[in-house]
Design a protein around this motif. Sequence first.
Motif, short mmCIF file in Angstrom:
data_model
loop_
_atom_site.label_atom_id
_atom_site.label_comp_id
_atom_site.label_asym_id
_atom_site.label_seq_id
_atom_site.Cartn_x
_atom_site.Cartn_y
_atom_site.Cartn_z
N TYR A 60 0.85 -1.07 0.04
CA TYR A 60 -0.05 -0.10 -0.22
C TYR A 60 0.82 1.09 0.07
O TYR A 60 1.99 1.27 0.95
N HIS A 62 0.90 5.62 0.05
CA HIS A 62 0.07 6.93 0.18
C HIS A 62 1.02 7.90 -0.93
O HIS A 62 2.04 8.16 -0.45
N LEU A 72 0.95 7.98 -11.29
CA LEU A 72 -0.14 7.02 -11.09
C LEU A 72 -0.87 7.40 -12.35
O LEU A 72 -1.75 6.24 -13.05
N ASN A 81 -2.35 0.07 -16.34
CA ASN A 81 -2.36 0.38 -14.66
C ASN A 81 -0.90 -0.37 -14.34
O ASN A 81 -0.84 -0.73 -13.24
N ILE A 104 -1.39 -1.65 -10.58
CA ILE A 104 -2.31 -1.23 -9.73
C ILE A 104 -3.42 -2.00 -9.34
O ILE A 104 -4.12 -2.61 -10.28
N GLU A 106 -5.80 -1.53 -6.75
CA GLU A 106 -6.75 -0.43 -6.47
C GLU A 106 -6.27 0.96 -5.95
O GLU A 106 -5.17 0.84 -5.41
N TYR A 107 -7.15 1.94 -6.20
CA TYR A 107 -6.67 3.30 -5.67
C TYR A 107 -7.74 3.97 -5.16
O TYR A 107 -9.02 3.52 -5.74
N GLN A 108 -7.49 4.90 -4.30
CA GLN A 108 -8.59 5.70 -3.75
C GLN A 108 -8.03 7.16 -3.34
O GLN A 108 -7.06 7.43 -3.08
N LYS A 109 -9.10 8.21 -4.04
CA LYS A 109 -8.49 9.55 -3.50
C LYS A 109 -8.51 9.74 -2.14
O LYS A 109 -9.67 9.35 -1.32
N VAL A 114 -3.22 10.24 -2.70
CA VAL A 114 -4.21 9.16 -3.32
C VAL A 114 -3.51 7.71 -2.51
O VAL A 114 -2.30 7.85 -2.33
N VAL A 116 -2.84 3.99 -2.78
CA VAL A 116 -2.79 2.86 -4.09
C VAL A 116 -2.15 1.67 -3.41
O VAL A 116 -1.32 1.45 -2.73
N THR A 117 -2.98 0.39 -4.08
CA THR A 117 -2.40 -0.84 -3.61
C THR A 117 -1.77 -1.30 -4.82
O THR A 117 -2.50 -1.36 -5.75
#
Length: 183
Positions: A60, A62, A72, A81, A104, A106-109, A114, A116-117
Amino acid sequence: HHRRTGGGGGGGTGAGSLAMGMDEWVATYIDNPKDEQTSLEIPLLVFDVGELLLPGQKRYLHLYEARFIQVLQDSLDHHQNTFGFAFSVQSAGELLRVTTVVEIDEYQKLEVGVGVTVRGVGRALITKVMQADPYVKAQVSIYEDQEVVAPSIGDQIEGGSAASEAAAAAAEKLFALHEAMQE
């Protein structure tokens, strides 16, 4: 919250198949016969060698620096990806030649940056650094790893099975001694 599903795209919402092996990734990325060396240009995130990530491992991250977020975005928009998880030796200020190719998952704002895994899907040799600003991009040659498991160490030692049996016997004695001391 975005999860990568199947091939290409910036990742839709919801669950889906996350696994894409190196062969599938290379086949999706470029049309190249298997016996030719696969060469392509990918963005790189550069980390200290102490942050080593190997194929098969997940991590993970950040990302909050603009240049890392640009890597990214470039990866999502133009590189199926994927990007290179490159390593430097800070004391020497040099980039190591082998990079882990990551995908990638998954990712999340986040409020800041962001989350990201990523998952290591292969290895590549950095053959040429194409740009350094605003982030590193390099030409790489993909290693076509055929076997991922090393031969048994017992196969490399003369009388391998005898050595393995001796090690097992020694472990049994230690276990028995430990139990005797507990009584």
